[in-house]
Scaffold this active site. Structure first.
Site, PDB file in Angstrom:
ATOM      1  N   LEU A 151       0.841  -1.200   0.000  1.00 44.68           N
ATOM      2  CA  LEU A 151       0.000   0.000   0.000  1.00 44.68           C
ATOM      3  C   LEU A 151       0.875   1.249   0.000  1.00 44.68           C
ATOM      4  CD1 LEU A 151      -2.827  -0.974   2.514  1.00 44.68           C
ATOM      5  CD2 LEU A 151      -2.361  -1.777   0.195  1.00 44.68           C
ATOM      6  N   GLY A 181      -1.073   6.739  -0.079  1.00 49.17           N
ATOM      7  CA  GLY A 181      -1.286   7.899   0.787  1.00 49.17           C
ATOM      8  C   GLY A 181      -0.300   9.028   0.529  1.00 49.17           C
ATOM      9  N   ARG A 239       1.652  13.734   7.655  1.00 53.09           N
ATOM     10  CA  ARG A 239       2.577  14.107   8.724  1.00 53.09           C
ATOM     11  C   ARG A 239       3.991  14.385   8.209  1.00 53.09           C
ATOM     12  NH1 ARG A 239       0.577   9.016  12.186  1.00 53.09           N
ATOM     13  NH2 ARG A 239      -0.069   8.410  10.085  1.00 53.09           N
ATOM     14  N   GLU A 248      -7.101   1.213  16.467  1.00 49.59           N
ATOM     15  CA  GLU A 248      -6.318   2.364  16.026  1.00 49.59           C
ATOM     16  C   GLU A 248      -6.259   3.411  17.132  1.00 49.59           C
ATOM     17  OE1 GLU A 248      -4.451   2.590  13.151  1.00 49.59           O
ATOM     18  OE2 GLU A 248      -4.974   0.479  13.287  1.00 49.59           O
ATOM     19  N   ASN A 258      52.176  17.610 -18.459  1.00 53.38           N
ATOM     20  CA  ASN A 258      52.177  18.442 -17.263  1.00 53.38           C
ATOM     21  C   ASN A 258      51.315  19.677 -17.520  1.00 53.38           C
ATOM     22  OD1 ASN A 258      53.639  18.961 -14.530  1.00 53.38           O
ATOM     23  ND2 ASN A 258      53.552  20.909 -15.618  1.00 53.38           N
ATOM     24  N   ASN A 269      36.506  26.607 -23.104  1.00 56.83           N
ATOM     25  CA  ASN A 269      35.776  25.639 -23.919  1.00 56.83           C
ATOM     26  C   ASN A 269      34.434  26.165 -24.383  1.00 56.83           C
ATOM     27  OD1 ASN A 269      34.873  25.610 -21.220  1.00 56.83           O
ATOM     28  ND2 ASN A 269      33.952  23.603 -21.507  1.00 56.83           N
TER      29      ASN A 269
HETATM   30  C1  UD1 Z   1      -1.250   1.864   9.921  1.00 54.81           C
HETATM   31  C2  UD1 Z   1      -2.135   0.871  10.667  1.00 54.81           C
HETATM   32  C3  UD1 Z   1      -1.688   0.770  12.124  1.00 54.81           C
HETATM   33  C4  UD1 Z   1      -0.237   0.373  12.157  1.00 54.81           C
HETATM   34  C5  UD1 Z   1       0.644   1.315  11.326  1.00 54.81           C
HETATM   35  C6  UD1 Z   1       2.021   0.735  11.179  1.00 54.81           C
HETATM   36  C7  UD1 Z   1      -4.352   0.945   9.622  1.00 54.81           C
HETATM   37  C8  UD1 Z   1      -5.734   1.439   9.736  1.00 54.81           C
HETATM   38  N1  UD1 Z   1      -3.522   1.278  10.596  1.00 54.81           N
HETATM   39  O1  UD1 Z   1      -1.473   3.152  10.487  1.00 54.81           O
HETATM   40  O2  UD1 Z   1      -2.476  -0.196  12.802  1.00 54.81           O
HETATM   41  O3  UD1 Z   1       0.206   0.363  13.509  1.00 54.81           O
HETATM   42  O4  UD1 Z   1       0.105   1.461  10.001  1.00 54.81           O
HETATM   43  O5  UD1 Z   1       2.867   1.605  10.496  1.00 54.81           O
HETATM   44  O6  UD1 Z   1      -4.041   0.243   8.685  1.00 54.81           O
HETATM   45  N2  UD1 Z   1      -2.389   3.842   2.311  1.00 54.81           N
HETATM   46  C9  UD1 Z   1      -2.972   3.641   1.083  1.00 54.81           C
HETATM   47  N3  UD1 Z   1      -4.267   4.030   0.904  1.00 54.81           N
HETATM   48  C10 UD1 Z   1      -5.013   4.608   1.887  1.00 54.81           C
HETATM   49  C11 UD1 Z   1      -4.389   4.801   3.152  1.00 54.81           C
HETATM   50  C12 UD1 Z   1      -3.080   4.410   3.331  1.00 54.81           C
HETATM   51  O7  UD1 Z   1      -2.349   3.132   0.162  1.00 54.81           O
HETATM   52  O8  UD1 Z   1      -6.156   4.923   1.627  1.00 54.81           O
HETATM   53  C13 UD1 Z   1      -0.973   3.440   2.498  1.00 54.81           C
HETATM   54  C14 UD1 Z   1      -0.069   4.614   2.847  1.00 54.81           C
HETATM   55  O9  UD1 Z   1       0.482   5.183   1.668  1.00 54.81           O
HETATM   56  C15 UD1 Z   1       1.015   3.960   3.707  1.00 54.81           C
HETATM   57  C16 UD1 Z   1       0.311   2.776   4.327  1.00 54.81           C
HETATM   58  O10 UD1 Z   1      -0.885   2.564   3.581  1.00 54.81           O
HETATM   59  O11 UD1 Z   1       2.088   3.503   2.944  1.00 54.81           O
HETATM   60  C17 UD1 Z   1      -0.049   3.022   5.804  1.00 54.81           C
HETATM   61  O12 UD1 Z   1      -0.811   4.192   5.898  1.00 54.81           O
HETATM   62  P1  UD1 Z   1      -0.627   5.226   7.092  1.00 54.81           P
HETATM   63  O13 UD1 Z   1      -1.538   6.350   6.859  1.00 54.81           O
HETATM   64  O14 UD1 Z   1       0.793   5.497   7.336  1.00 54.81           O
HETATM   65  O15 UD1 Z   1      -1.217   4.351   8.318  1.00 54.81           O
HETATM   66  P2  UD1 Z   1      -0.891   4.528   9.849  1.00 54.81           P
HETATM   67  O16 UD1 Z   1      -1.736   5.609  10.389  1.00 54.81           O
HETATM   68  O17 UD1 Z   1       0.557   4.625  10.058  1.00 54.81           O
HETATM   69 MG    MG Z   2       2.194   4.784   8.708  1.00 50.84          MG
END
Ligand code: UD1
Ligand code: MG
Length: 460
Positions: free
Chosen positions: A11, A14, A18, A158, A381, A390
């Site tokens: 995944l 996102g 942050r 969460e 040299n 150039n």
């Molecule tokens: C997520 C987990 C949390 C875990 C943590 C570990 C969920 C709901 N929560 O939270 O339990 O402890 O990761 O790092 O899964 N992404 C998508 N599509 C979306 C949302 C996210 O592709 O719609 C991808 C983001 O790009 C990222 C990853 O999923 O690479 C995790 O998303 P992020 O928003 O970082 O989740 P956390 O809040 O960290």
């Molecule tokens: Mg994360």
């Protein structure tokens, strides 16, 4: 082989709010590579590219491009409604594959293939519908808390949805899961956005599977760094430091001396030969390869360059996309760029810049020179202050200097120009016409000396 039946989805859609960045989070780098490249490369150690899929959304084109050479598939999640939603979107493509579904998050770059194999093994051998990696953190803030009962996962809560009591739980969800594909796709549709963030949480699948009579197992890892996700730039810097440390330790164990290892920056793809010494604060980046018995001076920067054996790089030297052959010496304070090529035993000293220039074997340019678009033979040299002109304001022109030529100090070579083998140029010459082999080229005003002139002036 069990690996052949694993489908991996990463995944990476996102933005990563942050990070406070216009750039998608997974395109930020740690250890000299983007986060997503790290994760994809680990996935490719487990299964073939046609069974690895990356969910893209924010900066989808850039992510695709970054991964283009790896041959993996992509799933577009135009609107990011949560980690569960990312998988719902991919259902048509992914549910065709039987066997196991491994889910990774693109922001967790440290995970190793070995740990993933252990996870797959646990899921397979326990006949649980799913297994996930957990770890214990002193400060679990921000992570999903895992309610774990001796290796059986009850639920993941969460941060935003947790009760004060659940917030005290220190076991956290890494976001790395292995599911039995059949059970996963049968149940994923039940995830609802019924939480304060109104997102589809993938983590809800645990309770859903449990309600359907299945079990979910946990694999506990003791080293949290391996499974942590990056959410802000502080964590990015910490992760970068870990990658650097891992790389430097690997090199030291392979016979490279690294002085003050905590100060050097070496990218993961860099290769360095035995008995080479890397001095403090060196940065060795990209695809750079360095032979045996070299010295890389303090505070030097090397990128995408190739160094032979016994090469000496003085402190504060910058070498970019260039090549230094065996026993070449460059620096201190030198700059090699855009295909500079220092042949064996040639020396380049302080405040010398080479651009698209070959400096032949045994030749020397020891002080204060600019040599651009030049082909310089062997045993030449180049005197202090030599400049190749150039560039005429619109075009670049070449300079050729034959073997054994002697270029007097402060010579100005107006290109295109050719200096023959063994020719001499008088110091301070401006050379605009070719100088044939073995000739002397002089291009300067004759000196005028007026006897007693200074004395008369003082009296007046
Ligand atoms: C997520 C987990 C949390 C875990 C943590 C570990 C969920 C709901 N929560 O939270 O339990 O402890 O990761 O790092 O899964 N992404 C998508 N599509 C979306 C949302 C996210 O592709 O719609 C991808 C983001 O790009 C990222 C990853 O999923 O690479 C995790 O998303 P992020 O928003 O970082 O989740 P956390 O809040 O960290
Ligand atoms: Mg994360």
């Amino acid at each position: 082989m069990m690996e052949t039946e694993v489908t991996i989805v990463i995944l990476a859609a996102g933005l990563g709010t942050r990070m406070k960045s216009a750039k998608a989070k997974v395109l930020h780098s740690a250890g000299g590579q983007t986060l997503i490249e790290h994760v994809v490369d680990t996935a490719l150690a487990l299964t073939s590219p046609d069974r690895v899929f990356v969910v893209v959304g924010h900066q989808a084109d850039q992510v695709r491009q970054t991964l283009s050479s790896r041959g993996v598939g992509f799933i577009e999640q135009a609107e990011q409604k949560g980690t569960g939603h990312a998988l719902m979107i991919g259902r048509d493509v992914l549910s065709k594959f039987p066997g196991r579904l491994l889910v990774l998050y693109g922001d967790g770059p440290m995970i190793t293939a070995g740990t993933l194999r252990r996870l797959i093994k646990l899921q397979r051998e326990s006949a649980a519908a799913g297994a996930l990696i957990i770890t214990r953190l002193d400060d679990p803030t921000g992570y999903g808390r895992v309610l774990d009962d001796g290796g059986l996962v009850q639920a993941i809560v969460e941060q935003k949805a947790a009760t004060p009591e659940q917030l005290l739980v220190k076991d956290i969800n890494s976001g790395i899961y292995c599911f039995s594909a059949a059970e996963f796709w049968e149940n994923i549709g039940q995830i609802q956005p019924d939480n304060p963030a109104k997102e589809y949480y993938l983590t809800d699948i645990v309770e859903i599977l449990r309600r359907a009579g299945h079990s979910v197992r946990s694999l506990r890892v003791d080293e949290p760094a391996e499974v942590l996700g990056i959410n802000n730039r502080i964590e990015l810097a910490q992760m970068d430091a870990l990658f650097r440390k891992r790389k430097v330790e690997e090199l030291m164990l392979a016979g490279v001396t690294v002085e003050k290892p905590e100060t050097v920056t070496i990218d993961s793809a860099v290769r360095i030969g035995m008995d080479t010494v890397v001095e403090p604060f060196a940065r060795i980046l990209g695809s750079t390869t360095i032979g045996e018995d070299c010295v890389i001076g303090a505070c030097s920067i090397l990128q995408d360059s190739r160094l032979g054996r016994g090469v000496w790089i003085g402190p504060f030297t910058s070498i970019l996309s260039s090549r230094i052959e065996d026993r070449g010496e460059v620096g201190p304070y030198a700059r090699m760029r855009m295909g500079a090529h220092v042949e064996s035993g040639a020396h380049v000293g302080n405040f010398v810049e080479l651009k698209k220039t070959r400096l032949g074997a045994g030749s020397k340019a020891m002080h204060l020179a600019y040599l651009g678009d030049s082909d310089i033979g062997e045993g030449v040299n180049i005197g202090a202050g030599t400049i190749t002109c150039n560039y005429d304001g619109s075009k670049k022109h070449a300079t050729r200097i034959g073997n054994g030529a002697f270029i007097g100090s402060n010579s100005t070579l107006v290109a295109p120009i050719e200096i023959g083998e063994g020719a001499y140029l008088g110091a301070g010459s401006v050379i605009t016409e070719a100088v044939p082999a073995d000739a002397l080229g002089l291009g300067r005003a004759r000196q005028v000396t007026k006897e007693g002139w200074a004395q008369k002036r003082r009296k007046a």
